[in-house]
Write a protein that holds these residues in place. Structure first.
Motif, PDB file in Angstrom:
ATOM      1  N   ALA A 272      16.047 -12.898  -0.175  1.00  0.00           N
ATOM      2  CA  ALA A 272      15.592 -14.281  -0.264  1.00  0.00           C
ATOM      3  C   ALA A 272      14.072 -14.367  -0.287  1.00  0.00           C
ATOM      4  CB  ALA A 272      16.157 -15.097   0.901  1.00  0.00           C
ATOM      5  N   GLN A 273      13.429 -13.249  -0.546  1.00  0.00           N
ATOM      6  CA  GLN A 273      11.972 -13.173  -0.698  1.00  0.00           C
ATOM      7  C   GLN A 273      11.660 -12.192  -1.819  1.00  0.00           C
ATOM      8  OE1 GLN A 273      11.899 -12.386   3.786  1.00  0.00           O
ATOM      9  NE2 GLN A 273       9.795 -13.047   3.401  1.00  0.00           N
ATOM     10  N   ASN A 274      10.544 -12.412  -2.498  1.00  0.00           N
ATOM     11  CA  ASN A 274      10.116 -11.487  -3.545  1.00  0.00           C
ATOM     12  C   ASN A 274       9.742 -10.141  -2.932  1.00  0.00           C
ATOM     13  OD1 ASN A 274      10.452 -13.568  -5.332  1.00  0.00           O
ATOM     14  ND2 ASN A 274       8.267 -13.906  -5.710  1.00  0.00           N
ATOM     15  N   LEU A 275      10.035  -9.086  -3.667  1.00  0.00           N
ATOM     16  CA  LEU A 275       9.738  -7.735  -3.199  1.00  0.00           C
ATOM     17  C   LEU A 275       8.231  -7.556  -3.014  1.00  0.00           C
ATOM     18  CD1 LEU A 275      11.111  -4.971  -2.590  1.00  0.00           C
ATOM     19  CD2 LEU A 275      10.571  -4.329  -4.948  1.00  0.00           C
ATOM     20  N   ASN A 276       7.861  -6.833  -1.930  1.00  0.00           N
ATOM     21  CA  ASN A 276       6.442  -6.618  -1.634  1.00  0.00           C
ATOM     22  C   ASN A 276       6.159  -5.143  -1.352  1.00  0.00           C
ATOM     23  OD1 ASN A 276       3.760  -7.467  -1.240  1.00  0.00           O
ATOM     24  ND2 ASN A 276       4.053  -7.597   0.976  1.00  0.00           N
ATOM     25  N   TYR A 277       6.908  -4.270  -2.020  1.00  0.00           N
ATOM     26  CA  TYR A 277       6.713  -2.829  -1.843  1.00  0.00           C
ATOM     27  C   TYR A 277       5.648  -2.335  -2.825  1.00  0.00           C
ATOM     28  CZ  TYR A 277       7.725   2.181  -1.895  1.00  0.00           C
ATOM     29  OH  TYR A 277       7.619   3.541  -1.845  1.00  0.00           O
ATOM     30  N   GLU A 278       4.660  -1.641  -2.303  1.00  0.00           N
ATOM     31  CA  GLU A 278       3.553  -1.183  -3.148  1.00  0.00           C
ATOM     32  C   GLU A 278       3.950   0.041  -3.963  1.00  0.00           C
ATOM     33  OE1 GLU A 278      -1.188   0.084  -2.851  1.00  0.00           O
ATOM     34  OE2 GLU A 278      -0.052  -0.436  -1.038  1.00  0.00           O
ATOM     35  N   THR A 279       3.771  -0.057  -5.278  1.00  0.00           N
ATOM     36  CA  THR A 279       3.991   1.071  -6.181  1.00  0.00           C
ATOM     37  C   THR A 279       2.710   1.320  -6.968  1.00  0.00           C
ATOM     38  OG1 THR A 279       4.742  -0.298  -8.029  1.00  0.00           O
ATOM     39  CG2 THR A 279       6.419   0.390  -6.427  1.00  0.00           C
ATOM     40  N   ASP A 280       2.722   2.369  -7.781  1.00  0.00           N
ATOM     41  CA  ASP A 280       1.524   2.715  -8.553  1.00  0.00           C
ATOM     42  C   ASP A 280       1.147   1.641  -9.575  1.00  0.00           C
ATOM     43  OD1 ASP A 280       1.314   5.087  -7.178  1.00  0.00           O
ATOM     44  OD2 ASP A 280       2.356   6.270  -8.707  1.00  0.00           O
ATOM     45  N   SER A 281       2.149   0.903 -10.052  1.00  0.00           N
ATOM     46  CA  SER A 281       1.875  -0.100 -11.089  1.00  0.00           C
ATOM     47  C   SER A 281       2.233  -1.503 -10.618  1.00  0.00           C
ATOM     48  CB  SER A 281       2.657   0.230 -12.365  1.00  0.00           C
ATOM     49  OG  SER A 281       2.263   1.476 -12.891  1.00  0.00           O
ATOM     50  N   SER A 282       1.953  -1.792  -9.352  1.00  0.00           N
ATOM     51  CA  SER A 282       2.149  -3.147  -8.840  1.00  0.00           C
ATOM     52  C   SER A 282       0.801  -3.752  -8.485  1.00  0.00           C
ATOM     53  CB  SER A 282       3.069  -3.143  -7.617  1.00  0.00           C
ATOM     54  OG  SER A 282       2.494  -2.445  -6.535  1.00  0.00           O
ATOM     55  N   TYR A 283       0.774  -5.084  -8.424  1.00  0.00           N
ATOM     56  CA  TYR A 283      -0.472  -5.816  -8.222  1.00  0.00           C
ATOM     57  C   TYR A 283      -0.288  -6.835  -7.109  1.00  0.00           C
ATOM     58  CZ  TYR A 283      -1.356  -3.822 -12.812  1.00  0.00           C
ATOM     59  OH  TYR A 283      -1.495  -2.956 -13.867  1.00  0.00           O
ATOM     60  N   CYS A 284      -1.379  -7.071  -6.376  1.00  0.00           N
ATOM     61  CA  CYS A 284      -1.303  -7.930  -5.202  1.00  0.00           C
ATOM     62  C   CYS A 284      -2.279  -9.090  -5.318  1.00  0.00           C
ATOM     63  CB  CYS A 284      -1.601  -7.113  -3.942  1.00  0.00           C
ATOM     64  SG  CYS A 284      -1.591  -8.085  -2.419  1.00  0.00           S
ATOM     65  N   HIS A 285      -1.741 -10.299  -5.255  1.00  0.00           N
ATOM     66  CA  HIS A 285      -2.539 -11.515  -5.105  1.00  0.00           C
ATOM     67  C   HIS A 285      -1.727 -12.442  -4.201  1.00  0.00           C
ATOM     68  CE1 HIS A 285      -5.599 -14.514  -6.235  1.00  0.00           C
ATOM     69  NE2 HIS A 285      -4.592 -15.389  -6.203  1.00  0.00           N
ATOM     70  N   ARG A 286      -2.171 -12.611  -2.962  1.00  0.00           N
ATOM     71  CA  ARG A 286      -1.395 -13.336  -1.952  1.00  0.00           C
ATOM     72  C   ARG A 286      -0.011 -12.706  -1.775  1.00  0.00           C
ATOM     73  NH1 ARG A 286      -0.090 -18.636  -3.284  1.00  0.00           N
ATOM     74  NH2 ARG A 286       0.486 -18.890  -1.088  1.00  0.00           N
ATOM     75  N   CYS A 287       0.050 -11.382  -1.877  1.00  0.00           N
ATOM     76  CA  CYS A 287       1.356 -10.722  -1.875  1.00  0.00           C
ATOM     77  C   CYS A 287       2.061 -10.812  -0.529  1.00  0.00           C
ATOM     78  CB  CYS A 287       1.237  -9.275  -2.334  1.00  0.00           C
ATOM     79  SG  CYS A 287       0.057  -8.279  -1.410  1.00  0.00           S
ATOM     80  N   ALA A 288       1.351 -11.045   0.556  1.00  0.00           N
ATOM     81  CA  ALA A 288       2.001 -11.193   1.849  1.00  0.00           C
ATOM     82  C   ALA A 288       2.922 -12.406   1.872  1.00  0.00           C
ATOM     83  CB  ALA A 288       0.956 -11.311   2.955  1.00  0.00           C
ATOM     84  N   SER A 289       2.637 -13.421   1.051  1.00  0.00           N
ATOM     85  CA  SER A 289       3.455 -14.632   1.041  1.00  0.00           C
ATOM     86  C   SER A 289       4.345 -14.753  -0.190  1.00  0.00           C
ATOM     87  CB  SER A 289       2.565 -15.876   1.144  1.00  0.00           C
ATOM     88  OG  SER A 289       1.630 -15.920   0.079  1.00  0.00           O
ATOM     89  N   VAL A 290       3.938 -14.173  -1.330  1.00  0.00           N
ATOM     90  CA  VAL A 290       4.724 -14.349  -2.562  1.00  0.00           C
ATOM     91  C   VAL A 290       5.175 -13.032  -3.182  1.00  0.00           C
ATOM     92  CG1 VAL A 290       3.628 -16.550  -3.085  1.00  0.00           C
ATOM     93  CG2 VAL A 290       2.685 -14.454  -4.074  1.00  0.00           C
ATOM     94  N   GLY A 291       4.904 -11.903  -2.529  1.00  0.00           N
ATOM     95  CA  GLY A 291       5.320 -10.615  -3.060  1.00  0.00           C
ATOM     96  C   GLY A 291       4.352 -10.063  -4.091  1.00  0.00           C
ATOM     97  N   ARG A 292       4.636  -8.840  -4.527  1.00  0.00           N
ATOM     98  CA  ARG A 292       3.797  -8.177  -5.507  1.00  0.00           C
ATOM     99  C   ARG A 292       4.316  -8.440  -6.918  1.00  0.00           C
ATOM    100  NH1 ARG A 292       0.458  -4.538  -2.713  1.00  0.00           N
ATOM    101  NH2 ARG A 292      -0.221  -3.615  -4.666  1.00  0.00           N
ATOM    102  N   CYS A 293       3.457  -8.188  -7.914  1.00  0.00           N
ATOM    103  CA  CYS A 293       3.850  -8.247  -9.326  1.00  0.00           C
ATOM    104  C   CYS A 293       3.973  -6.821  -9.852  1.00  0.00           C
ATOM    105  CB  CYS A 293       2.817  -9.036 -10.133  1.00  0.00           C
ATOM    106  SG  CYS A 293       2.759 -10.798  -9.742  1.00  0.00           S
ATOM    107  N   TYR A 294       5.001  -6.585 -10.680  1.00  0.00           N
ATOM    108  CA  TYR A 294       5.319  -5.249 -11.178  1.00  0.00           C
ATOM    109  C   TYR A 294       5.401  -5.249 -12.698  1.00  0.00           C
ATOM    110  CZ  TYR A 294       6.921  -4.659  -6.344  1.00  0.00           C
ATOM    111  OH  TYR A 294       7.002  -4.621  -4.970  1.00  0.00           O
ATOM    112  N   THR A 295       4.986  -4.136 -13.298  1.00  0.00           N
ATOM    113  CA  THR A 295       5.302  -3.954 -14.706  1.00  0.00           C
ATOM    114  C   THR A 295       6.808  -3.761 -14.843  1.00  0.00           C
ATOM    115  OG1 THR A 295       5.059  -1.547 -14.613  1.00  0.00           O
ATOM    116  CG2 THR A 295       3.065  -2.841 -15.114  1.00  0.00           C
ATOM    117  N   TRP A 296       7.336  -3.995 -16.032  1.00  0.00           N
ATOM    118  CA  TRP A 296       8.780  -3.866 -16.212  1.00  0.00           C
ATOM    119  C   TRP A 296       9.245  -2.441 -15.912  1.00  0.00           C
ATOM    120  CZ3 TRP A 296      11.912  -0.990 -19.490  1.00  0.00           C
ATOM    121  CH2 TRP A 296      13.278  -1.342 -19.477  1.00  0.00           C
TER     122      TRP A 296
END
Length: 208
Positions: free
Chosen positions: A25-49
């Motif tokens: 019920a929350q966006n994934l926030n696991y750090e990977t080599d190709s993930s990006y963080c902007h307010r990731c503590a509240s909305v999760g990280r962004c990932y390449t496909w």
């Protein structure tokens, strides 16, 4: 809500059961080599496909088109999904299931591309070739607009967008989330649910 703790980094996520599916019920926030963080503590990280394909923890996976389709059907279709899936915070929708999709952020070619303002997008596992050289990845988009509607489609894999993971195991049909729990054929063990007066099960209910 239920809870799940990712053994890789110790982060704990809320979980929600909708029908046969168990979702984070929350966006994934696991750090990977190709993930990006902007307010990731509240909305999760962004990932390449490509990175999203292996980002989910053990016991969970990136949803495919059939799983997103089932979620959309459980949310009363493309014009109603916003009320069932978008969060109260930021969007000010009912969040009937407690799925709580927040406003998120996009990256394009590794560069910050701003906030999504008209809906929330998630990666899926399927892909298809746009042309002979361009691959695209599955996306699930929940729109804030009744007229525009929510949809399952494809977009360029060079984008980085959020991920929601789904459990590998089908659940007994029911609901478990912010508003209580209900499991079909649970022999009278129904808990009260009050989801904005749209999803309710009284204690006296029972399967016989």
């Amino acid at each position: 809500y239920g809870e799940f703790t990712d053994a890789r980094d110790g982060q704990t996520y809320k979980t929600v059961v909708i029908g046969y599916q168990k979702w984070m019920a929350q966006n994934l926030n696991y750090e990977t080599d190709s993930s990006y963080c902007h307010r990731c503590a509240s909305v999760g990280r962004c990932y390449t496909w490509e990175d999203a394909q292996t980002a989910c923890p053990a016991g969970y996976h990136l949803p495919d088109s059939a799983e997103f389709k089932e979620l959309l059907e459980m949310s009363m279709g493309k014009t109603s999904a916003r009320s069932y899936l978008l969060s109260k915070a930021g969007w000010d929708f009912a969040d009937i299931y407690g799925f709580s999709l927040p406003k998120s952020y996009l990256y394009r070619d590794g560069k910050f591309d701003g906030e999504e303002t008209n809906g929330a997008t998630l990666w899926g596992s399927n892909s298809r070739m746009y042309d002979s050289v361009t691959n695209t990845g599955l996306t699930f988009y929940v729109s804030t607009s009744y007229d525009y509607g929510s949809r399952i489609s494809f977009t360029y894999t060079r984008y980085a967008i959020p991920v929601r993971c789904i459990n590998d195991t089908l659940q007994p049909y029911g609901y478990q989330g912010e508003y209580g729990e209900f499991t079909e054929r649970s022999m009278g063990s129904y808990n009260p649910i009050n989801v904005n007066s749209m999803l309710t099960m009284a204690e006296e209910g029972g399967y016989t």
